[in-house]
Design a protein around this motif. Sequence first.
Motif, PDB file in Angstrom:
ATOM      1  N   ARG A 160      64.983  13.419 -58.053  1.00 57.44           N
ATOM      2  CA  ARG A 160      63.984  14.407 -58.193  1.00 57.44           C
ATOM      3  C   ARG A 160      62.536  13.716 -58.728  1.00 57.44           C
ATOM      4  NH1 ARG A 160      66.116  19.599 -58.026  1.00 57.44           N
ATOM      5  NH2 ARG A 160      67.817  19.387 -56.425  1.00 57.44           N
ATOM      6  N   GLY A 161      62.564  12.537 -58.863  1.00 58.39           N
ATOM      7  CA  GLY A 161      61.439  11.664 -59.424  1.00 58.39           C
ATOM      8  C   GLY A 161      61.264  11.600 -60.772  1.00 58.39           C
ATOM      9  N   ARG A 162      62.297  12.233 -61.672  1.00 61.24           N
ATOM     10  CA  ARG A 162      62.345  11.776 -62.924  1.00 61.24           C
ATOM     11  C   ARG A 162      62.628  10.663 -63.424  1.00 61.24           C
ATOM     12  NH1 ARG A 162      65.991  17.072 -63.285  1.00 61.24           N
ATOM     13  NH2 ARG A 162      67.178  15.709 -62.109  1.00 61.24           N
ATOM     14  N   ILE A 163      61.918  10.009 -64.592  1.00 61.39           N
ATOM     15  CA  ILE A 163      62.139   8.488 -65.093  1.00 61.39           C
ATOM     16  C   ILE A 163      63.527   8.451 -65.466  1.00 61.39           C
ATOM     17  CG2 ILE A 163      61.342   6.946 -66.674  1.00 61.39           C
ATOM     18  CD1 ILE A 163      58.668   8.123 -66.448  1.00 61.39           C
ATOM     19  N   ALA A 164      64.157   7.632 -65.081  1.00 63.07           N
ATOM     20  CA  ALA A 164      65.622   7.540 -65.447  1.00 63.07           C
ATOM     21  C   ALA A 164      65.902   6.561 -66.786  1.00 63.07           C
ATOM     22  CB  ALA A 164      66.490   6.571 -64.245  1.00 63.07           C
ATOM     23  N   GLU A 165      66.827   6.986 -67.542  1.00 61.82           N
ATOM     24  CA  GLU A 165      67.246   6.118 -68.530  1.00 61.82           C
ATOM     25  C   GLU A 165      68.833   5.777 -68.554  1.00 61.82           C
ATOM     26  OE1 GLU A 165      65.739   7.446 -72.526  1.00 61.82           O
ATOM     27  OE2 GLU A 165      65.649   9.429 -71.650  1.00 61.82           O
ATOM     28  N   VAL A 166      68.547   4.442 -68.645  1.00 58.49           N
ATOM     29  CA  VAL A 166      69.993   3.608 -68.499  1.00 58.49           C
ATOM     30  C   VAL A 166      70.296   2.787 -70.081  1.00 58.49           C
ATOM     31  CG1 VAL A 166      71.353   2.094 -67.278  1.00 58.49           C
ATOM     32  CG2 VAL A 166      69.592   3.424 -66.176  1.00 58.49           C
ATOM     33  N   GLY A 167      71.291   3.307 -70.751  1.00 65.42           N
ATOM     34  CA  GLY A 167      71.592   2.633 -71.780  1.00 65.42           C
ATOM     35  C   GLY A 167      70.297   2.571 -72.908  1.00 65.42           C
ATOM     36  N   PRO A 169      62.692  19.159 -55.136  1.00 60.36           N
ATOM     37  CA  PRO A 169      63.615  20.267 -55.874  1.00 60.36           C
ATOM     38  C   PRO A 169      63.578  21.573 -55.505  1.00 60.36           C
ATOM     39  CG  PRO A 169      61.564  19.577 -57.320  1.00 60.36           C
ATOM     40  CD  PRO A 169      61.650  18.906 -55.878  1.00 60.36           C
ATOM     41  N   GLU A 170      62.585  22.060 -54.769  1.00 58.75           N
ATOM     42  CA  GLU A 170      62.279  23.215 -53.922  1.00 58.75           C
ATOM     43  C   GLU A 170      63.250  23.366 -52.728  1.00 58.75           C
ATOM     44  OE1 GLU A 170      60.952  27.277 -53.830  1.00 58.75           O
ATOM     45  OE2 GLU A 170      60.813  25.767 -55.342  1.00 58.75           O
ATOM     46  N   THR A 171      63.146  22.489 -51.833  1.00 62.20           N
ATOM     47  CA  THR A 171      63.988  22.691 -50.907  1.00 62.20           C
ATOM     48  C   THR A 171      65.268  21.953 -50.544  1.00 62.20           C
ATOM     49  OG1 THR A 171      62.837  20.769 -49.727  1.00 62.20           O
ATOM     50  CG2 THR A 171      61.943  23.084 -49.512  1.00 62.20           C
ATOM     51  N   LEU A 224      55.633  19.876 -49.673  1.00 63.83           N
ATOM     52  CA  LEU A 224      55.573  18.550 -49.369  1.00 63.83           C
ATOM     53  C   LEU A 224      54.679  18.178 -48.136  1.00 63.83           C
ATOM     54  CD1 LEU A 224      56.398  15.806 -50.387  1.00 63.83           C
ATOM     55  CD2 LEU A 224      58.592  15.896 -49.189  1.00 63.83           C
ATOM     56  N   ARG A 225      55.143  19.117 -47.093  1.00 64.25           N
ATOM     57  CA  ARG A 225      54.416  18.766 -45.835  1.00 64.25           C
ATOM     58  C   ARG A 225      53.029  19.040 -45.724  1.00 64.25           C
ATOM     59  NH1 ARG A 225      58.246  18.402 -40.667  1.00 64.25           N
ATOM     60  NH2 ARG A 225      60.197  17.582 -41.741  1.00 64.25           N
ATOM     61  N   ARG A 256      55.041  16.982 -58.598  1.00 66.26           N
ATOM     62  CA  ARG A 256      55.305  18.431 -58.372  1.00 66.26           C
ATOM     63  C   ARG A 256      55.085  19.006 -59.643  1.00 66.26           C
ATOM     64  NH1 ARG A 256      58.876  22.714 -58.088  1.00 66.26           N
ATOM     65  NH2 ARG A 256      58.354  24.196 -56.448  1.00 66.26           N
ATOM     66  N   ARG A 257      54.083  19.991 -59.495  1.00 65.59           N
ATOM     67  CA  ARG A 257      53.976  20.704 -60.735  1.00 65.59           C
ATOM     68  C   ARG A 257      53.354  22.015 -60.639  1.00 65.59           C
ATOM     69  NH1 ARG A 257      50.367  17.664 -65.180  1.00 65.59           N
ATOM     70  NH2 ARG A 257      52.229  16.806 -65.734  1.00 65.59           N
ATOM     71  N   ASP A 258      53.912  23.021 -61.387  1.00 67.40           N
ATOM     72  CA  ASP A 258      53.293  24.330 -61.142  1.00 67.40           C
ATOM     73  C   ASP A 258      53.244  24.826 -59.713  1.00 67.40           C
ATOM     74  OD1 ASP A 258      52.793  24.469 -63.970  1.00 67.40           O
ATOM     75  OD2 ASP A 258      50.828  23.953 -63.846  1.00 67.40           O
TER      76      ASP A 258
END
Length: 438
Positions: A59-66, A207-209, A312-313, A278-280
């Motif tokens: 979803r484009g969120r920053i990932a955390e690993v360990g 996340p919407e579609t 998005l399109r 993506r926001r609001d």
Amino acid sequence: MDPVEGHASGFRARSGWTRDHAAALERGDDAVAPVFYPPESDPAEDVHVWDTWLLRDRRGRIAEVGGHRVAFHLTAPADLLPGKRHDVATIRYSYSADGRSWEVGEPVFEAPLGQRQWAGSALYDDGDLYLFYTAAGRAEDEELTYTQRVVGAGGGNIEADGGDGLAVTGSWEHQVLFEPDGERYEREDQSRGMTYTFRDPWFYEDPETGTTSLLFEANVPVPEGSDACGGDPEQQAFNGCVGLAESPSGDPLEWELREPILDAVCVNQELERPHVLRRDGRYYLFVSSHRHTFAPGLDGFDALYGFAADSLRGDYEPLNGSGLVVTNPENAPYQSYSWMVLPHGDEALVQSFFNYYDFAAPSMDAVADLPDAEQRRRFGGTMAPTLRLGIDGRTTQIRGKLDNWHVPLPREDLPPLESALFEPSADRPRGPYGDGLS
């Protein structure tokens, strides 16, 4: 939007960045960054660092690993002339627990595709690591070539290294995901432009579609003799676009080309490193572009440009009327480049690399006229200060800045806004000729 007359397949992207939009470009206070300076210390002092992307989830969120955020960078040896770095670029990784102190690792791949690698994106999906990148040139070619292919690499892992660090490992498998079709996307042999683009893949699952997409930079075919740009052949050669591929199954390595979501026909040749925030309920599409890639009759900047739409399109409309979101100050027009917008609560963060500073010639070509030592001195080759960006509907405003290499996660608090963001231009060190050249 009306179709581009004479277009090979009779369509235009649903949205267009027009000459009227671009004619309104000007350096307003809300879009001009403060003057940047080199960091006190550089975690990557042995290599040039430029295009950077953070590891993200679907979803484009920053990932955390360990407990770490992970970044990937284009790199080259620091003793190389900066202008040659694109010819030998390799992808390295780095990681940080606090978003301030970073450890820089080794090159990610042992045997990637292409003669060198250009920018892309990275996906962390339930423990599986995928990298998307641009394979520039072909490994079998004896001469340096500029063919560009969008590549996906699967089979990667991120593992603890036995201490507090991480290591990117894996038995990588590389494959070309798609190539230009000559109708929706220009092939290299069709190009009339100063440069050709088919690169910069960026993964995003809406996340919407739920649609799984890969955005990329490309060019729209505009045949010679067409009516596009009023029939002006010089303007027609400027035909950048943001391309789109979709994965019907969601598999990160299976893609089908779709029509572009934005074009800049008659306006700009390069819409680099496209990505979405993506926001609001809105989709904010961002690209980087150069002053010299604008079509004749238009004056643009090395800058981050943005557009907003309800899907998005598209249809996308330029932010702030012209599309300009972040640019460099007039007396340091090349101090940063390759901007990437990151989510952070009610604000957004804008990360970039520290490019040429104390340099304000009318064209970047003047860099080559400097002695080698001066070219190296004036090139930052590291991550620039992170900017804080306010977004309100279709308008944006630079609100502040953080340090070089400071990349907070959305859950981490930002410091109080500075009362004096901008440093007076007159205080900036200048060359003896008053133009940033010495």
